[in-house]
Design an enzyme around this catalytic site. Structure first.
Site, PDB file in Angstrom:
ATOM      1  N   GLU A 185      -2.796  11.177   3.705  1.00 43.13           N
ATOM      2  CA  GLU A 185      -3.820  10.891   4.701  1.00 43.13           C
ATOM      3  C   GLU A 185      -3.861  12.067   5.670  1.00 43.13           C
ATOM      4  OE1 GLU A 185      -4.634   6.532   5.916  1.00 43.13           O
ATOM      5  OE2 GLU A 185      -2.443   6.699   5.775  1.00 43.13           O
ATOM      6  N   GLU A 216       0.859  -1.184   0.000  1.00 38.41           N
ATOM      7  CA  GLU A 216       0.000   0.000   0.000  1.00 38.41           C
ATOM      8  C   GLU A 216       0.892   1.229   0.000  1.00 38.41           C
ATOM      9  OE1 GLU A 216      -3.100   0.144   2.995  1.00 38.41           O
ATOM     10  OE2 GLU A 216      -2.849   2.317   3.220  1.00 38.41           O
TER      11      GLU A 216
END
Length: 257
Positions: free
Chosen positions: A142, A137
């Site tokens: 974020e 990932e």
């Protein structure tokens, strides 16, 4: 003679840089009003917590949660009952319609604001069935609302991820990330992953050449855009339900190789 040698060297360097110039191979400028372009985007759907105890139900083709207006993609989370969930949102994915191995990916976006919001711009390995974190990932961006203005980038692998305390992460302060657009970008090749905000690098993850457990990033990956609500990270300080609806605006997505 020395001056001539320097000039030749400069010309060679300029030629090398020119030869490495990337070409735009995939993009969405969000110029057509309505639902996201179905030739470029799929939806992840459901409300089972998504492995993080998240509170939202991700919908499909629901214009309230994902739509294009005035040249922007809008992903919008709402406080509303949907099945067993108290919030609705959207998670758009390019899997099967945009899958890339290496290159530069740019997403110009303005982020939601408020305790409990958890927007993300990220990538997963394009495999028939994703085994996380073994298949890798890449988190390009974020942001958790309880820590307003701090943007995070990470790489997750079987060897390096948060549950075993080995996660590789970088952070940068972007105080106006919810008021202004910024370009969140990834540079990725066979040796290095580098994450940028507005052309400024702040996280690097290198290939240590110890195998797939540490570097599963030698295959195609696809892009995901979403707003989660609450969860094991985004909800660490609760959810302020009075801030909803909250939206992430995306001006463009561009992929270069």
């Amino acid at each position: 003679m020395r001056k001539t040698s320097i000039c030749i060297l400069l010309l060679l360097l300029a030629s090398l840089v020119s030869g490495q110039k990337r070409k735009l191979i995939w993009s969405d400028e969000f110029s057509i009003k309505g639902l996201p372009d179905s030739t470029k985007w799929n939806y992840d759907v459901g409300g089972h917590g998504w492995g993080n105890n998240e509170l939202q139900y991700y919908t499909a083709k629901k214009i309230k949660n994902a739509r294009i207006e005035n040249g922007f993609l809008i992903i919008e989370a709402h406080k509303e009952k949907m099945g067993e969930n108290d919030y609705s949102s959207a998670r758009l994915v390019t899997k099967g319609k945009g899958d890339w191995k290496y290159g530069r990916i740019e997403v110009r976006a303005k982020l939601p604001k408020g305790v409990g919001t958890w927007p993300a711009i990220w990538m997963l390995g394009t495999t028939p069935k994703i085994t996380w974190p073994d298949d890798g990932e890449i988190d390009i961006m974020e942001h958790v609302g309880y820590d307003q203005g701090t943007v995070h980038a990470s790489a997750h692998t079987k060897k390096y991820f948060h549950s075993i305390g080995t996660q590789k992460t970088g952070t940068v302060k972007v105080p106006d990330c919810s008021e202004k657009f910024h370009v969140y970008a990834l540079e990725w090749d066979a040796e290095t992953i580098t994450i940028f905000v507005d052309k400024k690098p702040y996280f690097t993850f290198k290939n240590e050449h110890s195998g797939n457990d540490a570097w599963p990033f030698d295959k195609p990956f696809h892009l995901l855009l979403n707003i989660a609500v609450g969860g094991s990270w985004g909800g660490q300080k609760g959810v302020d339900e009075t801030v909803f609806p909250q939206r992430m605006l995306v001006d463009y997505v561009r992929v270069y190789q």
